[in-house]
Structures are given as structure tokens and as C-alpha cells.
Design a protein around this motif. Structure first.
Motif, PDB file in Angstrom:
ATOM      1  N   TRP A   1      -1.877   1.223  -4.615  1.00 53.39           N
ATOM      2  CA  TRP A   1      -1.187  -0.034  -4.327  1.00 53.39           C
ATOM      3  C   TRP A   1      -0.318  -0.455  -5.518  1.00 53.39           C
ATOM      4  O   TRP A   1      -0.552  -0.040  -6.660  1.00 53.39           O
ATOM      5  CB  TRP A   1      -2.183  -1.147  -4.002  1.00 53.39           C
TER       6      TRP A   1
ATOM      7  N   ILE B   1       0.881  -1.166   0.000  1.00 54.51           N
ATOM      8  CA  ILE B   1       0.000   0.000   0.000  1.00 54.51           C
ATOM      9  C   ILE B   1       0.917   1.213   0.000  1.00 54.51           C
ATOM     10  O   ILE B   1       1.738   1.392   0.907  1.00 54.51           O
ATOM     11  CB  ILE B   1      -0.922   0.028   1.238  1.00 54.51           C
TER      12      ILE B   1
ATOM     13  N   PHE C   1      -7.665  -6.359  -0.240  1.00 55.64           N
ATOM     14  CA  PHE C   1      -7.385  -5.193   0.604  1.00 55.64           C
ATOM     15  C   PHE C   1      -8.385  -5.210   1.762  1.00 55.64           C
ATOM     16  O   PHE C   1      -9.598  -5.069   1.552  1.00 55.64           O
ATOM     17  CB  PHE C   1      -7.529  -3.898  -0.200  1.00 55.64           C
TER      18      PHE C   1
END
Length: 281
Positions: free
Chosen positions: A236, A181, A219
Motif C-alpha cells: 500500500w 492498494i 485495511f
């Protein structure tokens, strides 16, 4: 009066006296028998005394006295009937109580159903997408994603996940996949102050191959809330250190033409098993 006449007179008088006494005794005992009938209402033992009077000759009356027994039986039957009625009333009361209990249970069940509906899956959630690398093949892939609350109430993101589906078989082994991330923040959709958010985690999950995917990047958004009219935006990247290339044209969630923020149903948002946005491959 000569002796014979005197003797006859005395014998006659004795006979009359004895008859009179016997008659008096019989009357007395007969009365006693009647008293026995009265005793039957109050006490079986008094009735018994009346029976004894029957021995004196008033046998029929004595029999009537003995009838005190059935009177007591009738009283007992009445008592039994009363007890039975009381038992029936008690049973009816119990049934009524059970019915009340059932009604209460139904109310609780309805109340619980109402609570479940009120606590259902949030509505008005949308996912926007913009590709980070539009090339057909690349040693790294990624994108920007927005989780947008277009509803009217604040949404709890706890347990909420977002999936990006891709195919990596024959390209990059999942063990060599490195995902990150890059940044994340929340802000009003209309623009305004941004708040950084560091609670997102990223994981690669293999699945049974389907058209366009054998893996998804998951996620997990973290334990936070998103007010109505707000969005969670993040970037990301996935890459590998073996100089292997990803082929994006066979990735279900890739959109080469999305070079700006675009609602994208091939990125799937879920919470508690409910799909809030998008469609799985």
C-alpha cells in the motif's frame, strides 16, 4: 249373654282390635323408618318417606331415618377429598412439567454457550511488516503487510481489518491524503502458487490523538478465507499532491529497521471487536 254384658264384650273387643291395629300400624311405620335409614345411603328421597313413618309414633326411628342427610355429607366430603387429592396430583404433575421445561431451557442455554465458544475469535493469526520507505521524511509512505494464518483451521477474513497508526497533524491534512492498494495475493507460507486478491479496501480514519497517532489507515481485508499455513500479502501507499511531507519518526506503526519481512505488533489486526494480533497505541 245379656245386653249389658254383650255391649261390654263388644266394646272390649273393639278396643283390642283398635289397639292391635295401632300396634301393627306402628310396627309397619317403624319398619318404614328403618327403611329410611337404608335409603339415606342410596337416595335422600327414600329417607324422607321414612320420616313420614315417624309420624305414626315411631318418632325415634323416624329421627334415625332423617340421619340420612349426614351420610350424604360424608360421601360428599369423601368426594371433595378425592377431588382435592386429584388436584394435588395435577399440581405435582404441573410442577414436574415445569421442572422438565426448566431443565430443557438450561440444556439449550448450555448448547448455545458451546456454540459461541466454538465460533470464537480465530487464533494463530500474525502480522508481518516491511517498510516501503525508510526515510525520516517523505512525500509518500507505505509498506508491505502480511496477514499470516499460523493456526490449524481455515479462517474467514470477513469483517477482519488491519490498522496502521500514524501522525499527520501539521504534516498532511487528512482531506489531502490519497491511499492505494498496489497489489495483493494469497499463497502458502512455505511458498507456492499465488492467487491474486482484489477485495481489500483502504480508508483513513481520524482518532483522538494519542502518543504516536492521530489517524490510522484501515485495511478491510474482504470476504474470503485463508487456509491454515497460508498468508495474505499486500502493498500500500499513501501520498498527497500538494508537495507536503510526512514525518515517519512519530508514526506508531513505522519501523525504520524493518527492511525485510518482520513480525510487527504495532500493526493491529481485529475482527468483530477482538484484537487478533498487536497492541493499540
Amino acid at each position: 249373654m245379656n245386653a249389658c254384658a254383650s255391649g261390654a264384650w263388644h266394646m272390649l273387643m273393639s278396643t283390642l282390635i283398635v289397639a292391635s291395629c295401632a300396634h301393627g300400624l306402628g310396627d309397619g311405620l317403624g319398619i318404614g323408618g328403618t327403611g329410611g335409614v337404608g335409603g339415606a345411603g342410596d337416595s335422600g328421597s327414600t329417607g324422607g318417606v321414612g320420616g313420614t313413618g315417624g309420624v305414626g309414633g315411631a318418632g325415634d326411628s323416624g329421627g334415625a331415618g332423617g340421619g340420612g342427610g349426614p351420610a350424604s355429607s360424608t360421601s360428599s366430603s369423601t368426594s371433595s377429598s378425592s377431588a382435592s387429592s386429584a388436584s394435588s396430583a395435577s399440581s405435582a404433575s404441573t410442577t414436574s412439567s415445569n421442572s422438565s421445561s426448566s431443565s430443557s431451557s438450561s440444556t439449550t442455554s448450555s448448547s448455545s454457550s458451546g456454540t459461541g465458544d466454538a465460533g470464537g475469535a480465530p487464533t494463530g493469526m500474525v502480522v508481518d511488516y516491511q517498510n516501503g520507505q525508510s526515510a525520516t521524511t517523505s512525500s509518500s509512505i507505505g509498506s508491505q503487510l502480511w496477514v499470516v494464518n499460523n493456526g490449524t483451521t481455515t479462517v474467514d477474513l470477513t469483517g477482519m481489518t488491519l490498522r496502521y497508526y500514524l501522525t499527520i497533524a501539521g504534516e498532511v491534512p487528512i482531506a489531502d491524503l490519497v491511499s492505494n492498494i498496489n497489489w495483493a495475493h494469497t499463497s502458502p507460507v512455505a511458498g507456492g502458487s499465488q492467487s491474486n486478491w482484489g477485495g481489500i479496501t483502504i480508508t483513513a480514519v481520524p482518532i483522538t490523538p494519542v502518543s504516536g497517532a492521530d489517524t490510522y489507515i484501515q485495511f478491510t481485508l474482504g470476504a474470503t478465507t485463508l487456509p491454515a499455513g497460508y498468508e495474505l500479502e499486500f502493498s500500500w501507499t499513501a501520498q498527497n499532491y500538494n508537495s507536503l511531507s510526512f514525518v515517519q519518526t512519530n508514526d506508531y506503526s513505522f519501523n525504520a529497521s524493518a527492511t525485510a519481512e518482520t513480525p510487527w505488533s504495532n500493526a493491529v489486526l481485529l475482527q468483530g471487536g477482538n484484537v487478533l494480533w498487536g497492541a493499540m497505541p
